[in-house]
Scaffold this active site. Structure first.
Site, mmCIF file in Angstrom:
data_model
loop_
_atom_site.group_PDB
_atom_site.id
_atom_site.type_symbol
_atom_site.label_atom_id
_atom_site.label_comp_id
_atom_site.label_asym_id
_atom_site.label_seq_id
_atom_site.Cartn_x
_atom_site.Cartn_y
_atom_site.Cartn_z
ATOM 1 N N CYS A 24 0.823 -1.219 0.000
ATOM 2 C CA CYS A 24 0.000 0.000 0.000
ATOM 3 C C CYS A 24 0.854 1.264 0.000
ATOM 4 O O CYS A 24 0.328 2.370 0.002
ATOM 5 C CB CYS A 24 -0.936 0.014 1.204
ATOM 6 S SG CYS A 24 -2.167 -1.281 1.126
ATOM 7 N N ASP A 48 3.122 2.477 2.346
ATOM 8 C CA ASP A 48 3.709 2.932 3.606
ATOM 9 C C ASP A 48 3.653 1.805 4.629
ATOM 10 O O ASP A 48 2.643 1.112 4.731
ATOM 11 C CB ASP A 48 2.914 4.109 4.205
ATOM 12 C CG ASP A 48 3.010 5.355 3.354
ATOM 13 O OD1 ASP A 48 4.125 5.820 3.121
ATOM 14 O OD2 ASP A 48 1.952 5.840 2.949
ATOM 15 N N CYS A 74 7.486 7.684 2.421
ATOM 16 C CA CYS A 74 7.978 8.949 1.882
ATOM 17 C C CYS A 74 8.660 9.777 2.980
ATOM 18 O O CYS A 74 8.777 9.342 4.124
ATOM 19 C CB CYS A 74 6.813 9.730 1.304
ATOM 20 S SG CYS A 74 5.553 10.047 2.544
ATOM 21 N N CYS A 102 0.459 9.958 7.113
ATOM 22 C CA CYS A 102 1.711 9.516 7.740
ATOM 23 C C CYS A 102 1.641 9.697 9.257
ATOM 24 O O CYS A 102 2.150 8.874 10.021
ATOM 25 C CB CYS A 102 2.896 10.298 7.176
ATOM 26 S SG CYS A 102 3.133 10.027 5.419
#
Ligand code: FES
Length: 277
Positions: free
Chosen positions: A35, A37, A62, A106
């Site tokens: 997916c 992350d 990221c 995140c």
């Protein structure tokens, strides 16, 4: 390009507490590489005081994922488990001076890894044993998660849910379900769809396809560092090229199908989208 704060840039370039703790007392693992992350959080807990004395992480993601993970480990050290559990995803984003809207997922991943690690320490399962309904199959996001994140962050639109959970950012099939959850949560009216002209000229159709790609497709792809280029429109055949992180992505078939669904919804039910290799 994303607008990153100096703190995010610094935490990405010089992350704190990277690595694993071989004899960790607790491990929390969330997300999935498929997916895009994933985060594994290791905690060392002082048995007498109940405080977290060390925290480390390994992540795949990221710059914002790395910065959020680094921030989380800095924030939890020295806290009791109960106090650590009070840290919200917004606290993580605030610690970094903010995150781009499209990267808030995140901070949510950091908060989830913390919950998972503490559940692991306490011998509890995470997520809870109850069978949760998966709403977004592309990113494996449950209804409980959507409701929880929406309430905690006062989210009222599908775009916001996508920013915070990624749900809805792939094929788009789950979007009606997300809208239904938001309506149920906030008692809001169904969002109005742009009216589609009954009979489009070729020029109108091309313009509408470009508009849908700009407003409905590109933001979701860019949220994952991907992009799209419109190559050609020949009658109902639309040829596009996936760019950035979308290039060669394992889920590119799903992405193309999602783009086709969007164009069929807004432009013409006959549209076929093909990807330029
Ligand atoms: S099922 Fe949610 S984006 Fe595909």
């Amino acid at each position: 390009m994303w607008e990153y704060t100096e703190k995010v840039k610094n935490s990405f370039l010089h992350p704190q507490n990277v690595g694993e703790i071989a004899d960790a007392d607790a491990v929390g693992e969330v997300g999935s590489i498929v997916c895009g992350d994933a985060l594994k959080l290791f905690l060392k807990v002082d048995k007498e005081s109940g405080k977290i004395k060390d925290a480390r992480f390994q992540t795949f993601g990221c710059a914002s994922a790395i910065a959020s993970s680094s921030a989380l480990t800095e924030m939890v050290k020295g806290k009791t488990l109960d106090d650590a559990l009070k840290i919200t995803n917004k606290d993580i984003a605030d610690f970094l001076g903010g995150l781009p809207d499209q990267k808030m997922h995140c901070s949510v991943m950091g908060r989830e890894a913390l919950e998972a690690a503490i559940a692991n320490y306490r011998g509890e399962s995470y997520p809870s044993e109850t069978k949760e309904k998966v709403v977004c199959k592309c990113f494996d996001v449950t209804e409980d998660k959507i409701r929880k994140v929406a309430i905690e962050n006062h989210l009222t639109t599908v775009d916001e849910i996508t920013n915070y959970t990624k749900a809805g950012g792939g094929c788009g099939e789950c979007i009606p379900d997300i809208e239904a959850i938001l309506r149920d949560l906030w008692f809001i009216k169904p969002p109005e769809r742009p009216a589609t002209p009954k009979k489009l000229t070729n020029l109108q159709k091309i313009a509408l396809i470009q508009e849908v790609i700009e407003s409905e497709v590109r933001p979701g792809l860019q949220a994952d560092n991907g992009d799209i280029e419109l190559i050609d429109i020949d009658s109902n055949k639309v040829t596009v090229a996936l760019r950035g992180m979308c290039t060669g992505c394992l889920k590119s078939d799903v992405t193309i199908k999602g783009i086709q669904e969007k164009l069929r919804e807004f432009v013409n039910k006959e549209i076929v989208v093909e990807s330029l290799q």
